[in-house]
Design an enzyme around this catalytic site. Structure first.
Site, PDB file in Angstrom:
ATOM      1  N   HIS A 490      16.414  23.756  30.361  1.00 26.31           N
ATOM      2  CA  HIS A 490      15.508  23.872  29.216  1.00 26.31           C
ATOM      3  C   HIS A 490      14.341  24.812  29.535  1.00 26.31           C
ATOM      4  O   HIS A 490      14.083  25.774  28.798  1.00 26.31           O
ATOM      5  CB  HIS A 490      14.979  22.487  28.845  1.00 26.31           C
ATOM      6  CG  HIS A 490      14.014  22.488  27.701  1.00 26.31           C
ATOM      7  ND1 HIS A 490      14.379  22.132  26.424  1.00 26.31           N
ATOM      8  CD2 HIS A 490      12.692  22.809  27.627  1.00 26.31           C
ATOM      9  CE1 HIS A 490      13.329  22.242  25.620  1.00 26.31           C
ATOM     10  NE2 HIS A 490      12.288  22.644  26.340  1.00 26.31           N
ATOM     11  N   GLU A 491      13.660  24.534  30.630  1.00 26.48           N
ATOM     12  CA  GLU A 491      12.496  25.350  30.970  1.00 26.48           C
ATOM     13  C   GLU A 491      12.900  26.769  31.351  1.00 26.48           C
ATOM     14  O   GLU A 491      12.166  27.728  31.095  1.00 26.48           O
ATOM     15  CB  GLU A 491      11.704  24.697  32.111  1.00 26.48           C
ATOM     16  CG  GLU A 491      11.157  23.316  31.787  1.00 26.48           C
ATOM     17  CD  GLU A 491      10.321  23.285  30.510  1.00 26.48           C
ATOM     18  OE1 GLU A 491       9.728  24.323  30.141  1.00 26.48           O
ATOM     19  OE2 GLU A 491      10.276  22.217  29.871  1.00 26.48           O
ATOM     20  N   HIS A 494      13.037  28.886  28.330  1.00 25.92           N
ATOM     21  CA  HIS A 494      11.709  29.428  28.010  1.00 25.92           C
ATOM     22  C   HIS A 494      11.410  30.633  28.906  1.00 25.92           C
ATOM     23  O   HIS A 494      10.858  31.643  28.455  1.00 25.92           O
ATOM     24  CB  HIS A 494      10.634  28.371  28.239  1.00 25.92           C
ATOM     25  CG  HIS A 494      10.548  27.329  27.169  1.00 25.92           C
ATOM     26  ND1 HIS A 494      10.474  27.647  25.821  1.00 25.92           N
ATOM     27  CD2 HIS A 494      10.488  25.975  27.240  1.00 25.92           C
ATOM     28  CE1 HIS A 494      10.379  26.527  25.120  1.00 25.92           C
ATOM     29  NE2 HIS A 494      10.390  25.503  25.952  1.00 25.92           N
ATOM     30  N   HIS A 497      12.964  33.759  27.779  1.00 28.74           N
ATOM     31  CA  HIS A 497      12.228  34.276  26.620  1.00 28.74           C
ATOM     32  C   HIS A 497      11.031  35.104  27.093  1.00 28.74           C
ATOM     33  O   HIS A 497      10.725  36.168  26.519  1.00 28.74           O
ATOM     34  CB  HIS A 497      11.767  33.102  25.759  1.00 28.74           C
ATOM     35  CG  HIS A 497      11.525  33.453  24.325  1.00 28.74           C
ATOM     36  ND1 HIS A 497      11.158  32.516  23.385  1.00 28.74           N
ATOM     37  CD2 HIS A 497      11.577  34.630  23.662  1.00 28.74           C
ATOM     38  CE1 HIS A 497      11.017  33.100  22.216  1.00 28.74           C
ATOM     39  NE2 HIS A 497      11.252  34.386  22.349  1.00 28.74           N
TER      40      HIS A 497
END
Length: 698
Positions: A490-491, A494, A497
């Site tokens: 999940h992280e 990020h 991104h």
């Protein structure tokens, strides 16, 4: 003897002179690799004077824009504003990230002293009438300026940021806005510090070996390590996730678990120095007052104007539709666990402190799957390689550790990140383990976003991932639970991104997007956690080196939607209480616990427990950036379920799909409206049906 004294005196004089001549590293030019922060040279005492100097420099930048006698243009006003106070921005990125990841009492004191100065400066900029007049002058002629899409977006967002920060208010209302924002900045900071202090304040030391005999070895070793670190005998349970979670999952001792659960769920909610109850009400009241000043009925109306959801009605309808579609299944999940627990001899109903234990036992029985079975295949070093491998397969990225880059803590490592063409894309910092100086949870942040400087030189981002994973022990390396592995993915989504962001302006690159869109890349990457084709490439037993068995992967896949409805409704409850706090039209003066229970009532599944609640430790909405925005996690789940269905259709490593996602989402930042970017990637708007089907509830 006199000669020795003279020499010693001269040495002290020389030392004092050197210290007085020391250049504050936060204000100096950095000669570090890729101009990374010189963490090895920064001292806590450097921050306060650096902030003072940088604020003065930033004010001079603003004064220069205002004093410009030439007509306002995009370059001399909008671009100049974007780059004003660069040194201050640089210091803020460092200080507030370290405050979250490695703070001490001295750092926290500096934050309380500095925050009012930053708020005052921010207000002085936002409420400067001459500056706003120049911005408005450029904005009013926007149709004739022939700006690029990126430039037009920067102009639009700059104008809106002024208008939404009180620039158009009269003098009396501007003064009120200043007072509100100043108090809010202090209270939100204090809220977070109280949560950290309350989390660290409670520990449960166990000296009776019988009380921990049933726990898996990895749990006992972790608790023993915590006890040893604190100078205690036996085993110590803390409220940090890697300690609290496993104990609640594997211990059958209801008395100890109730004690722990009540402590965790009443953090900052009891009388004392860390009590956040009045702070919660005051933050909600001040946000309402701010929204009213700016012409909005509620704070949610103010926030959602700049979100994909666009309005409180849309958010509330979205949450209600998901709740209506899943609540009955969530109730069945609880009923199943309740019946199972009673079959094992539980007296009464399953309480919140029982749920983790019995749901884990039921999972073991129904799916023959437990964390203890999976953890040996999730050695942290292997997981890291697997996560890097996924980025290589999807986006051609390569990761090279660089031990010469200064880091802010010995446990942190730094990596150079290159794309397939050999271009240096980013520096990635990894910080895996809990400590008393780090807040709980996991997050991605930046020490510097992607941009171009005024001379046209590209600046690549410095991205950091901060987690609280299971620590290694004296006999066992760090072995992650499946949830921790999913959190890493999940992280890292990020991080992608941030690392793959492209563009001229820092305020528009990387994760600088609408809050209800920012979770798409992170939640999308979680989908690979249960893909056999991916796990087969790297998931091996940390001792034998054997590949994760196909039958174990099959069990993980089969159990993927175990309690999916229950967990969905739990997330909806957080979104609903967030919306309730920020949809107030009058200040709330009642009991915080009562307000929370009323707002969560439609989602209630497990029995309520008096004297507990989450509002006082709900950092996402009271000290983070998710106020009136927590629904965004579920919103992004709808997006990611729909997006991943394309990977499932074309292939989970399909470079055509991943390249499209990179070009249309990851690299674009906030230059275009997120729905336009999503539709360009996917070909249509997202539908909730994809999420419902993924949860196995169709």
């Amino acid at each position: 003897m006199k000669k020795q004294i003279l020499i010693a005196a001269m040495a002290l004089t020389t030392l004092a002179a050197c210290q007085s001549e020391r250049v504050n590293p936060l204000l100096a030019e950095w000669d570090t690799p890729y101009q990374t922060p010189p963490f090895d040279k920064i001292e806590v005492t450097d921050y306060a004077p650096a902030f003072d100097a940088a604020i003065a420099e930033a004010r001079a930048d603003i004064d220069a824009i205002v004093a410009d006698t030439t007509a306002p243009t995009f370059a001399n006003t909008i671009e100049a504003l974007e780059r004003a106070g660069d040194k201050l921005t640089r210091i803020q990125y460092i200080f507030f990230n370290i405050l979250e990841a490695d703070a001490n009492d001295e750092m926290q004191q500096v934050s309380l002293e500095v925050q009012p100065k930053l708020t005052e400066y921010s207000n002085d900029v936002a409420l400067n009438p001459e500056l706003f007049a120049r911005v408005k002058a450029v904005y009013d002629q926007r149709e004739s300026l022939e700006l690029s899409l990126e430039e037009a977006t920067l102009l639009e967002k700059t104008y809106k940021s002024f208008a939404r920060s009180g620039a158009a208010l009269d003098d009396e209302k501007k003064a009120a806005y200043r007072e509100i924002s100043a108090e809010l900045s202090q209270l939100t900071l204090q809220f977070g510090q109280n949560v950290l202090a309350a989390t660290n304040a409670f520990t449960l030391n166990i000296t009776d070996s019988a009380a921990i005999a049933e726990l898996p070895d990895f749990v006992k070793e972790g608790l023993a390590a915590d006890a040893k670190a604190r100078g205690e005998e036996g085993w110590t349970v803390t409220l940090q996730a890697p300690s609290y979670g496993p104990f609640m999952t594997y211990s059958s001792n209801r008395e100890l678990k109730e004690q722990l659960w009540r402590a965790y769920n009443s953090r900052a909610m009891v009388e004392g120095a860390n009590d956040n109850r009045d702070i919660v009400k005051r933050i909600a009241e001040l946000r309402l007052k701010m929204a009213n000043l700016l012409g909005y009925n509620t704070y949610a109306d103010y926030v959602l104007e700049e979100r994909m959801a666009e309005s409180a009605d849309n958010v509330n309808n979205f949450l209600k539709e998901l709740l209506d579609a899943t609540k009955k299944y969530a109730d069945k999940d609880y009923a199943t666990i309740n019946a199972y627990a009673k079959s094992l001899g539980l007296q009464g109903e399953v309480m919140p402190w029982d749920f983790g234990y019995y749901s884990e036992k039921y999972k073991n029985e129904k799916y023959a799957l437990s964390d203890e079975m999976v953890k040996p295949y999730l050695k942290l070093d292997n997981v890291k390689k697997g996560v890097f491998m996924l980025a290589t397969k999807l986006y051609g990225l390569e990761f090279k550790e660089n031990t010469t880059i200064p880091v802010y803590h010995p446990e942190v490592s730094a990596y150079e990140v290159y794309d397939a063409s050999g271009k240096m894309m980013a520096i990635l910092y990894l910080d895996f383990f809990p400590r008393a100086t780090k807040r709980g949870g996991a997050w991605m942040t930046e020490f510097r976003p992607a941009s171009f400087d005024a001379e046209g030189n590209e600046i690549r981002p410095l991205v950091s991932l901060v987690m609280n994973f299971t620590k290694p022990t004296e006999t066992t390396p760090s072995l992650l639970t499946f949830d921790e592995f999913t959190t890493f993915l999940h992280e890292f989504g990020h991080a992608l991104h941030g690392m793959l962001g492209e563009g001229k302006y820092a305020s528009l690159t990387g994760t600088s997007v609408y809050r209800d869109f920012v979770e798409l890349p992170s939640q999308l990457l979680e989908n690979w956690a249960t893909e056999k084709e991916y796990l087969d490439l790297w998931a091996v037993h940390y001792e034998s080196g054997e590949q994760m068995p196909a039958e174990l992967i099959a069990k993980i896949v089969d159990a993927k939607n175990y309690l999916a409805a229950y967990m969905n409704v739990r997330q909806l409850s957080f979104g609903m209480t967030d919306m309730a706090w920020h949809s107030l039209t009058e200040p709330y003066t009642g009991d915080v616990e009562a307000f929370e229970k009323a707002s969560m009532k439609p989602t209630q599944i497990v029995p309520e427990v008096e004297g507990t609640g989450m509002a006082t430790s709900f950092s996402h909405i009271f000290s983070g950036g998710y106020a009136a925005g927590y629904y965004g996690y579920k919103w992004a789940e709808v997006l990611d379920a729909d997006a991943f269905s394309l990977f499932k259709e074309k292939g989970i490593f399909n470079t055509e799909v991943s390249t499209s996602f990179r070009e249309n989402v990851l690299s674009k930042g906030g230059v275009e409206h997120p729905m336009e970017l999503y539709v360009r990637f996917r070909g249509h708007k997202p539908d909730q049906k994809a999420l419902i089907e993924r949860m196995g509830l169709k």
